[in-house]
Design an enzyme around this catalytic site. Sequence first.
Site, short mmCIF file in Angstrom:
data_model
loop_
_atom_site.label_atom_id
_atom_site.label_comp_id
_atom_site.label_asym_id
_atom_site.label_seq_id
_atom_site.Cartn_x
_atom_site.Cartn_y
_atom_site.Cartn_z
N TRP A 448 48.85 -21.11 -40.36
CA TRP A 448 50.10 -20.76 -40.14
C TRP A 448 51.26 -21.47 -41.19
O TRP A 448 50.73 -22.71 -41.44
CB TRP A 448 50.54 -21.31 -38.68
CG TRP A 448 50.29 -20.37 -37.52
CD1 TRP A 448 49.61 -19.10 -37.65
CD2 TRP A 448 50.48 -20.53 -36.15
NE1 TRP A 448 49.76 -18.31 -36.52
CE2 TRP A 448 50.07 -19.32 -35.68
CE3 TRP A 448 50.93 -21.48 -35.62
CZ2 TRP A 448 50.38 -19.01 -34.23
CZ3 TRP A 448 51.21 -21.40 -34.00
CH2 TRP A 448 50.78 -20.03 -33.58
N GLU A 449 52.29 -20.88 -41.20
CA GLU A 449 53.37 -21.69 -42.07
C GLU A 449 53.12 -21.84 -43.33
O GLU A 449 53.54 -22.92 -43.93
CB GLU A 449 54.17 -22.62 -41.15
CG GLU A 449 54.33 -22.25 -39.75
CD GLU A 449 55.25 -21.12 -39.59
OE1 GLU A 449 55.97 -20.58 -40.37
OE2 GLU A 449 55.10 -20.43 -38.42
N GLY A 450 52.21 -21.20 -44.03
CA GLY A 450 51.83 -21.63 -45.26
C GLY A 450 50.45 -22.37 -45.38
O GLY A 450 50.70 -23.30 -44.80
#
Length: 612
Positions: A448-450
């Site tokens: 997640w999130e990069g």
Amino acid sequence: MASNFLFSTRDHKFILNEWLDTEKVLNLEHFKDYYSMDMIDEILDSALKVAKEVVAPTRDDSGEHGAQFKDGQVTTPESFKKAYYFMNDNGWGCSNEDHELEGAMPQIIYRACGEMFAGAHTGFLPYLLATSGSAGLVSSFGSERVRRIFKEKMFSGQWAGTMCLTEPSAGSDVGDLLTRAYPTDDPEIWKIKGSKCFITGGQQDITENIVHLVLARCEGGRPGTGGISLFVVPRERVDEATGEIVGFNDVNCIGIEHKMGIRASATAVLTFGDENDCLGYLLGKAPGEDGKGEGMAQMFQMMNGARMETGHAALSEVVVAYHNACSYAADRIQGRAITNPKGERLPIIKHEDVRRMLLDLKAYMEGMRALIFQTYWYFDMVEHTHDPEEKKKYQGMLEVNTPIVKAYISDRSWELCAEAMQVFGGNGFSEEYPIAELCRDVKIYSIWEGTNYIQAMDLIGRKWMMGKGAVFANWLAEIESFAQANAAVEGLEREFELLEKAVGAYREIQMTMGGYLGAGKMNMLPLYATRIQQATGDLICTQLLLSQALVAKAKIAEFGEDYYDYPFYNGKVNSAKYFARNILPNVFTTLEVIKEGDTSVLDIDERAFLDF
């Protein structure tokens, strides 16, 4: 499927009452009229009660499949609705992310509560967190018109929110997205057309409306990330005069992902503008003649917060896994002492390797939690101090820590949950115990999130270079000066010696990488980025654990070994000693690997990977 939410507030109380300079935060103008030190324990105890009685039951209710998709609609477990509105109505939810709201909790307190909620059920919490983050973008970048329509209803939780970046053909490489925005007669309203995937909470039956924050390229937007803009796209259209829902906005859910874990958190595939009738409100300015959009810069406000939340949610899984492993090890009778093979059978917590695994879990857990709360302390200071020098200093520290919190903690948490399963033996692999579910759930956080490689490249590609290298140099110098100042502390001499040497080794890592870059070997940077990121986490966690050990040693000296809390403080000291002697040496190993400069990863013929 069995869940067993075991949690303790003791370490949070230590962090906030004894270790961090919490009083400095509470004395800031934004908080001083609402919070005091004597309120902390009560807040934490109340949050734990809510976690146990309101949030944890949603894990039991989510069953094996969690969210369900049928005919374009998503249904969530029935208990989610009650829990969602309880959290928002009682001040535990989205409103605390409204930094303009008087009485909102400091991050250091709010996030301690959030760790309990995430540990109680990490599949439920994204419905709150995604809404909070997207509401923050509306608040920060929306026009008065947009804020009037959406802000209050999002922060209250009446309407949910999402962030929509990823597309089937554009994941980490967001600049290749295909979603487009077309102008209308109203310069603030654009027609949106495209698709997005992996959208957390993209469809659900909890709220009457979902407000999507959508990245798209306007007509005339330049290629790549520089030409992207950000739009507020409600699922249902709103009458701007009354705030009432008036009709469908051509946003469709065509499916949800069938996931390994957090199955009750609906991860949706969305299409916008199938009937060419999806309207979105532009945040900020449209691209000018240079084609430059503001969307990625705006979205990074939410993404950086989400990266902190991601690392923290990963930790929350480790905490529950650790407490369950300790409880199981104390009760499980198996084997005899190696020193007395004919003696009585023992609880496995008496066996050396089980104790090693438990201390490994404990030391990592406490070090990672210390890193998180140090970083949220920086966040509170940056957000609310009126001293420009303090703001500048802590902003730099915050920016360095953020990718470490996200990547280091989520990487380690996957390994640590697996280690907790090992404590359970075969029972850990069984669905009758909670560890299997925790292992499934925790893996998403490194993605997640990069993905964590992106965080590693951010650390060594950007954060090392911030302020011409001065920001990171100051970050590293603080660790070194701490080690030097405490070199003679009785009983921790070796630990502080190792920490100071590790700072020197880390600087040598930086010089070695600089040498590779100077020689034109650019691909050595991505080759070693992840290992450097992990070494960086080991370094800062050692410093923070030793800092806590100094507090604990002082308490032991003051109260003695008969004090009721002696085991806690003894545990703090031994966590720090274990981490410094057993985990910190990874920094030295990483240096040797990087100096060796092995390029077999680059040299191997790609066909060798496919020779099957």
